[in-house]
Design a protein around this motif. Structure first.
Motif, PDB file in Angstrom:
ATOM      1  N   ALA A 155       0.834  -1.188   0.000  1.00 19.73           N
ATOM      2  CA  ALA A 155       0.000   0.000   0.000  1.00 19.73           C
ATOM      3  C   ALA A 155       0.869   1.238   0.000  1.00 19.73           C
ATOM      4  O   ALA A 155       1.899   1.294   0.654  1.00 19.73           O
ATOM      5  CB  ALA A 155      -0.896   0.013   1.216  1.00 19.73           C
ATOM      6  N   ALA A 156       0.416   2.212  -0.763  1.00 19.16           N
ATOM      7  CA  ALA A 156       1.140   3.469  -0.769  1.00 19.16           C
ATOM      8  C   ALA A 156       0.940   4.142   0.564  1.00 19.16           C
ATOM      9  O   ALA A 156      -0.137   4.084   1.130  1.00 19.16           O
ATOM     10  CB  ALA A 156       0.598   4.349  -1.880  1.00 19.16           C
ATOM     11  N   ASP A 157       1.980   4.768   1.046  1.00 15.48           N
ATOM     12  CA  ASP A 157       1.799   5.648   2.174  1.00 15.48           C
ATOM     13  C   ASP A 157       1.100   4.926   3.319  1.00 15.48           C
ATOM     14  O   ASP A 157       0.160   5.427   3.920  1.00 15.48           O
ATOM     15  CB  ASP A 157       0.898   6.802   1.702  1.00 15.48           C
ATOM     16  CG  ASP A 157       1.238   8.072   2.422  1.00 15.48           C
ATOM     17  OD1 ASP A 157       2.182   8.029   3.218  1.00 15.48           O
ATOM     18  OD2 ASP A 157       0.571   9.080   2.192  1.00 15.48           O
ATOM     19  N   ALA A 158       1.535   3.707   3.574  1.00 12.38           N
ATOM     20  CA  ALA A 158       0.775   2.812   4.443  1.00 12.38           C
ATOM     21  C   ALA A 158       0.498   3.449   5.800  1.00 12.38           C
ATOM     22  O   ALA A 158      -0.616   3.426   6.286  1.00 12.38           O
ATOM     23  CB  ALA A 158       1.527   1.503   4.632  1.00 12.38           C
ATOM     24  N   THR A 159       1.502   4.014   6.383  1.00 12.53           N
ATOM     25  CA  THR A 159       1.292   4.581   7.702  1.00 12.53           C
ATOM     26  C   THR A 159       1.355   6.093   7.596  1.00 12.53           C
ATOM     27  O   THR A 159       2.344   6.649   7.174  1.00 12.53           O
ATOM     28  CB  THR A 159       2.381   4.107   8.669  1.00 12.53           C
ATOM     29  OG1 THR A 159       2.513   2.700   8.487  1.00 12.53           O
ATOM     30  CG2 THR A 159       2.001   4.393  10.088  1.00 12.53           C
ATOM     31  N   ARG A 160       0.249   6.697   7.953  1.00 10.65           N
ATOM     32  CA  ARG A 160       0.218   8.152   7.852  1.00 10.65           C
ATOM     33  C   ARG A 160       1.134   8.757   8.913  1.00 10.65           C
ATOM     34  O   ARG A 160       1.921   9.632   8.644  1.00 10.65           O
ATOM     35  CB  ARG A 160      -1.204   8.640   8.051  1.00 10.65           C
ATOM     36  CG  ARG A 160      -2.156   7.988   7.080  1.00 10.65           C
ATOM     37  CD  ARG A 160      -2.895   9.015   6.295  1.00 10.65           C
ATOM     38  NE  ARG A 160      -2.860   8.629   4.896  1.00 10.65           N
ATOM     39  CZ  ARG A 160      -3.282   9.402   3.923  1.00 10.65           C
ATOM     40  NH1 ARG A 160      -3.730  10.585   4.185  1.00 10.65           N
ATOM     41  NH2 ARG A 160      -3.219   8.989   2.683  1.00 10.65           N
TER      42      ARG A 160
ATOM     43  N   PHE B 184      -0.975   5.081  21.438  1.00  9.73           N
ATOM     44  CA  PHE B 184      -2.297   5.032  20.840  1.00  9.73           C
ATOM     45  C   PHE B 184      -2.493   6.246  19.957  1.00  9.73           C
ATOM     46  O   PHE B 184      -2.127   7.345  20.343  1.00  9.73           O
ATOM     47  CB  PHE B 184      -3.337   5.002  21.967  1.00  9.73           C
ATOM     48  CG  PHE B 184      -4.465   4.097  21.641  1.00  9.73           C
ATOM     49  CD1 PHE B 184      -4.212   2.765  21.313  1.00  9.73           C
ATOM     50  CD2 PHE B 184      -5.764   4.556  21.638  1.00  9.73           C
ATOM     51  CE1 PHE B 184      -5.241   1.917  21.007  1.00  9.73           C
ATOM     52  CE2 PHE B 184      -6.792   3.706  21.330  1.00  9.73           C
ATOM     53  CZ  PHE B 184      -6.534   2.381  21.024  1.00  9.73           C
ATOM     54  N   PRO B 185      -3.013   6.048  18.768  1.00  9.75           N
ATOM     55  CA  PRO B 185      -3.169   7.217  17.911  1.00  9.75           C
ATOM     56  C   PRO B 185      -4.212   8.178  18.475  1.00  9.75           C
ATOM     57  O   PRO B 185      -5.211   7.751  19.043  1.00  9.75           O
ATOM     58  CB  PRO B 185      -3.641   6.617  16.590  1.00  9.75           C
ATOM     59  CG  PRO B 185      -4.256   5.318  16.946  1.00  9.75           C
ATOM     60  CD  PRO B 185      -3.503   4.814  18.125  1.00  9.75           C
TER      61      PRO B 185
ATOM     62  N   LEU C  62       3.657   5.251  14.497  1.00 11.06           N
ATOM     63  CA  LEU C  62       3.328   5.183  15.915  1.00 11.06           C
ATOM     64  C   LEU C  62       4.435   4.447  16.646  1.00 11.06           C
ATOM     65  O   LEU C  62       4.982   3.480  16.137  1.00 11.06           O
ATOM     66  CB  LEU C  62       2.021   4.418  16.111  1.00 11.06           C
ATOM     67  CG  LEU C  62       0.802   5.039  15.456  1.00 11.06           C
ATOM     68  CD1 LEU C  62      -0.361   4.077  15.534  1.00 11.06           C
ATOM     69  CD2 LEU C  62       0.464   6.339  16.142  1.00 11.06           C
TER      70      LEU C  62
ATOM     71  N   LEU D  49      -7.134  10.051  17.859  1.00  7.71           N
ATOM     72  CA  LEU D  49      -8.118  10.001  16.794  1.00  7.71           C
ATOM     73  C   LEU D  49      -9.072  11.167  16.930  1.00  7.71           C
ATOM     74  O   LEU D  49      -9.386  11.601  18.027  1.00  7.71           O
ATOM     75  CB  LEU D  49      -8.902   8.691  16.861  1.00  7.71           C
ATOM     76  CG  LEU D  49      -8.043   7.440  16.744  1.00  7.71           C
ATOM     77  CD1 LEU D  49      -8.897   6.210  16.938  1.00  7.71           C
ATOM     78  CD2 LEU D  49      -7.349   7.397  15.404  1.00  7.71           C
ATOM     79  N   ARG D  50      -9.493  11.649  15.778  1.00  6.65           N
ATOM     80  CA  ARG D  50     -10.464  12.739  15.818  1.00  6.65           C
ATOM     81  C   ARG D  50     -11.818  12.215  15.373  1.00  6.65           C
ATOM     82  O   ARG D  50     -11.927  11.450  14.435  1.00  6.65           O
ATOM     83  CB  ARG D  50     -10.008  13.877  14.919  1.00  6.65           C
ATOM     84  CG  ARG D  50      -9.145  14.856  15.673  1.00  6.65           C
ATOM     85  CD  ARG D  50      -8.783  16.002  14.799  1.00  6.65           C
ATOM     86  NE  ARG D  50      -7.898  15.566  13.714  1.00  6.65           N
ATOM     87  CZ  ARG D  50      -7.632  16.327  12.672  1.00  6.65           C
ATOM     88  NH1 ARG D  50      -8.197  17.499  12.546  1.00  6.65           N
ATOM     89  NH2 ARG D  50      -6.798  15.908  11.751  1.00  6.65           N
ATOM     90  N   PHE D  51     -12.819  12.604  16.104  1.00  5.10           N
ATOM     91  CA  PHE D  51     -14.164  12.165  15.756  1.00  5.10           C
ATOM     92  C   PHE D  51     -15.061  13.385  15.577  1.00  5.10           C
ATOM     93  O   PHE D  51     -15.582  13.905  16.547  1.00  5.10           O
ATOM     94  CB  PHE D  51     -14.747  11.282  16.859  1.00  5.10           C
ATOM     95  CG  PHE D  51     -13.939  10.061  17.138  1.00  5.10           C
ATOM     96  CD1 PHE D  51     -14.147   8.901  16.420  1.00  5.10           C
ATOM     97  CD2 PHE D  51     -12.973  10.064  18.132  1.00  5.10           C
ATOM     98  CE1 PHE D  51     -13.404   7.770  16.688  1.00  5.10           C
ATOM     99  CE2 PHE D  51     -12.226   8.939  18.395  1.00  5.10           C
ATOM    100  CZ  PHE D  51     -12.435   7.777  17.674  1.00  5.10           C
TER     101      PHE D  51
END
Ligand SMILES: Nc1ncnc2c1ncn2[C@@H]1O[C@H](COP(=O)(O)OP(=O)(O)OP(=O)(O)O)[C@@H](O)[C@H]1O
Ligand SMILES: [Mg+2]
Lengths: 263, 571
Positions: free
Chosen positions: B300-305, B313-314, B308, B316-318
């Protein structure tokens, strides 16, 4: 209200151009709080039935009601009650896991605080936390399956509809997932899933239905099926007998030695 | 043995490409919507015949013009050169799409085939597509030439067939080699999708610059006097000039023009030989670099944005969004993260500003030209109003040619269409969301072009903004209708993404509709201008009309979408 979570009445479906119906006059009811296992050989019509339940296919005849809501007449309200996982977890490859989950939560209107809590719970359970910000293209098959399950559970659906959900899950995940299905039902929700793993069906399901060549050939609790056949055979034996497998393995032998299988 | 294996593989690929078994299954066995393919085939046939007839007329007329000065062969050179340029420009993206983003690569690669063989399969797919398109241009051209020039029938026909078959090979290899190298390099990078997009645009720009230079030295048919003067002054040098740009077009021309003579035969051999050689080079390079590009492409391209740390723990925005906004955002994300979509959809947006910059930098128009233009503009009172309308029309035309508005459901494909279909959203919501996503991309994509227009026309801010508002509204209405068309008859069964958006009839339909709507609105504006109404009133009037169209479209498409979305049950 019919009192049933899922009611299938006289549903038939013939794919255009085909002479034989894929699903033939199917009647089925699933009550709230029940885990219903849907069994049958390859090509029996399980996926076709499930696609009709979730509104991906339209039945030729018959009616499907979800919590009193007709899927063809009021599809939006009906779909709102469903969490669906297809047989192939083909998700949007170029979204990240969390983007996909947020999309699903937005579409099903899950409020922010609640989605945060659920995503974190599900992520812990499926151990997907480290990969949730990666793009889905980079996931393994099982990870995609987990994400699809998470998406389907995110809005706490009244009806959880799964097409072969165990495929690709590791033992730990599938164990946890079975527990989760149980808990989900204990809260009054309903699970309807197809599977080829008969032990799972035997241990987990309150009731099972066996479909063969589009027709429902047996339906009931495991005990009912057993008493019907006046045996204490395993579900596997009942299944093989009912679906007309001519090569019934010896019940006491090692099972691999029948002539036909040797070839 | 190896040959037969390869042949059957190629046949299978062609079968998939032209959906032969698929159509036979759906239309003959199942007799499903049989009227539809017949209607489509008939309209495509009529269109192709019209086009071919047009080419025939133009080439005949052109031959007469150039034969008068003894340069009849220019007809062939020009036709061949232009066809090859088109193949070259469109070929690059096609090669990337078919070589690297086909669905069946993960099946083909494990087969016991050499990379060159897989490459040959995929190349044959592209080649066969090119033949279909080229036949509309080249067959009438060759016939026109034959009738006018009086050739020896047998030798000419034989040479013509061979030239036709070999014609796309050289430009395609010229496109394929950098494509393979680009993919090879890009796939090493973590940001490979971005690299592929940038590389793709660069290639297209380079080719356009090249074409521009060729064309500025070859006057168009409109400038007859200038043309004849130049040809007479340098009769032979013109031909050799073209030849120097791209010699194979000369060889092909000589092979045809002198068919039946020894020089003609030798040129034919030369042309075919060089084509074969270029194929050999392609397969040679492919054998080395093709698989590595593909295989690393599976990662996958750019697998990890964000990388970490273990156990971290990332964050995360909700954000909670409305369903329509969430779906629109997804639409934009999916499109802009798919190189093949971006290269196809955004080429038009990039092309116009790039062409302008080239023309400007080359200095043909230059400062003095612009000064003339600007003094002309300030002397014409209505030019601002007309300019505002041109800005509006630019949005509509670039939307129509971007193939974004007419493919939102086709792009989902069989794999993903279940996602929107199992969502509890109405047809109205989903079509609105997809149109919003498309409009967002079209607006952003049009801005560079609008900036260029503003630079040229020097519109006052008020007129500029009116033009942009008109453009946004009309292109949004256009996107809404595009969604309806694509919802009603999406093309879900594609083998590579290129097909979903380029070989899609809906795209052609969209371009046609865009031209027609632009023409109608332009005509209306022209008539109104002729009555002497002041410019600001015309712009305001057009704004009212476009607002009306948008309002009506919102209502109508919503109602239609609600009806067809729930009736669309073909998966
Ligand atoms: N898209 C389709 N078009 C035509 N026929 C189909 C289509 N999908 C399934 N069928 C046919 O319908 C029948 C039932 O298929 P279905 O997919 O429902 O089986 P299944 O029980 O899910 O099988 P499996 O256990 O292999 O998943 C089969 O005979 C199949 O050939
Ligand atoms: Mg199935």
């Amino acid at each position: 209200m019919s009192g049933y979570s899922l009611l299938i009445e006289g549903v038939s479906k013939t794919y255009r151009g085909s002479t034989r119906p894929a699903v033939d006059n199917l009647d089925l009811e699933v009550r709230p709080g029940e885990i219903f296992g849907f069994l049958g050989p390859n090509g029996a019509g399980k996926t076709t039935t499930i696609k009709m339940i979730v509104g991906l296919l339209r039945p030729d005849r018959g009616r499907i009601t979800l919590d009193g809501c007709d899927i063809t007449k009021d599809p939006i309200r009906a779909k709102g009650q469903i969490g669906y996982v297809p047989d192939n977890p083909d998700l949007y490859d170029r979204l990240t896991g969390i983007e996909y989950l947020n999309l699903i939560a937005d579409v099903f209107g899950v409020p922010q605080a609640e989605r945060k809590r659920r995503v974190h719970d599900l992520m812990d359970m499926f151990e997907l936390g480290g990969a949730i910000t990666d793009i889905i293209q980079s996931y393994s098959h099982g990870m995609k399956q987990k994400l699809a399950l998470m998406g389907a559970l995110l809005h706490d659906p009244r009806l959880f509809i799964l097409d072969e959900p165990m495929v690709g899950l590791d033992p730990r995940a599938s164990h946890l997932f079975k527990e989760l299905m149980r808990k989900h039902c204990d809260r009054g929700n309903t699970v309807f899933f197809s599977t080829h793993i008969l032990e799972v069906a035997e241990r987990l399901c309150d009731r099972v239905g066996i479909i063969n060549r589009g027709r429902l050939i047996a339906c009931g609790t495991i005990e009912e099926l057993r008493s019907l056949h006046r045996t204490d055979e395993s579900l596997e034996d009942i299944f093989l007998e009912l679906t007309g497998a001519t090569t019934k393995p010896e019940t006491n032998g090692p099972g691999l030695t029948t002539d036909r299988e040797g070839r | 043995m190896v040959r037969r294996r390869l042949l059957s593989l190629i046949l299978a690929q062609l079968n998939m490409n032209f959906a032969i078994s698929h159509s036979r299954y759906y239309y003959l066995k199942k007799r499903e919507r049989l009227w539809e393919p017949i209607l489509i085939a008939v309209s495509i046939g009529i269109l192709a015949a019209l086009l071919a007839f047009g080419v025939f007329r133009i080439s005949s007329a052109y031959y007469d013009a150039v034969a008068a000065i003894g340069q009849g062969d220019l007809t062939l050179i020009l036709g061949i050169l232009l066809s090859q340029l088109v193949v070259l420009i469109l070929g690059f993206v096609l090669v990337i799409a078919v070589f690297y983003f086909s669905n069946d690569l993960s099946i083909l690669i494990p087969l016991p085939l050499s990379p060159a063989e897989v490459l040959a399969c995929k190349f044959s797919v592209i080649l066969s597509n090119e033949y279909v398109g080229l036949s509309v241009i080249l067959v009438p051209l060759f016939i026109a030439y034959a009738l006018k020039a009086g050739v020896s029938p047998v030798a000419y026909t034989a040479s013509a067939i061979l030239v036709f078959l070999a014609l796309p090979v050289i430009p395609l290899t010229i496109a394929a080699v950098p494509a393979i190298l680009l993919m090879r390099v890009a796939n090493l990078s973590r940001r490979k999708d971005v690299l592929v997009m940038i590389g793709g645009f660069l290639f297209i720009i380079i080719i356009v610059v090249f074409q521009f230079f060729v064309q500025t030295r070859l006057p168009g048919p409109g400038e007859e006097n200038e043309f004849i003067r130049r040809v007479l002054s340098a009769a032979n040098s013109l031909v050799s000039l073209v030849g120097r740009q791209f010699p194979p077009s000369i060889w092909a021309t000589r092979a045809l023009g002198s068919a039946g003579t020894l020089p003609g035969f030798l040129y034919l051999i030369l042309f075919l030989g060089v084509s074969a050689l270029s194929l050999a080079v392609l397969f040679g390079i492919g054998n080395k670099a093709f698989y590595e590009g593909v295989v690393s492409g599976f990662e996958a391209a750019d697998a990890t944005r964000k990388k970490l740390l273990a156990g971290q723990f990332p964050a995360l925005r909700f954000h909670q969004r409305s369903p329509a906004r969430a779906l629109a955002l997804t639409e934009v994300r999916l499109f802009t993260r798919t190189p093949v979509f971006v290269l196809n959809g955004f080429t038009g947006f990039v092309m116009f500003p790039v062409m302008f910059i080239i023309v400007f930098l080359v200095g043909r128009v230059g400062e003095s030209g612009l000064k003339d233009l600007w003094s002309l503009i300030s002397s014409l009172p209505d030019i601002r109003a007309a300019g505002a309308l041109v800005v509006g029309a630019y949005f509509l035309v670039s939307a129509a040619f971007s193939s974004i508005p007419f493919t939102p459901f086709s792009r989902e494909g069989v794999r993903n269409i279940w996602i929107p279909m199992s969502m509890p959203v109405s047809g109205r919501t989903i079509s609105l969301a997809k149109a919003l996503g498309a409009e967002w991309m079209i607006t952003l994509g049009s801005l560079p072009g609008v900036a260029v227009l503003e630079y040229l026309l020097r519109l006052p801010v008020g007129y500029l903004l009116s033009g942009v508002a008109i453009g946004v509204m009309i292109s949004f209405a256009f996107c809404l209708w595009g969604c309806i068309v694509d919802m009603a008859r999406p093309m879900l069964n594609w083998t590579d993404q290129q097909k979903a958006i380029k070989s899609n009839l809906n795209t052609a339909l969209g371009m046609l509709a865009g031209i027609v709507v632009t023409a109608i609105l332009g005509l209306v504006a022209k008539i109104v201008f002729a009555t002497g109404i002041p410019g600001w009133a015309v712009v305001t009037g057009m704004g009212v009309i476009v607002t009306g169209i948008l309002g009506l479209s919102l209502n109508l498409t919503g109602a239609i979408a609600d009806r067809i979305w729930c009736r669309r049950h073909r998966i």
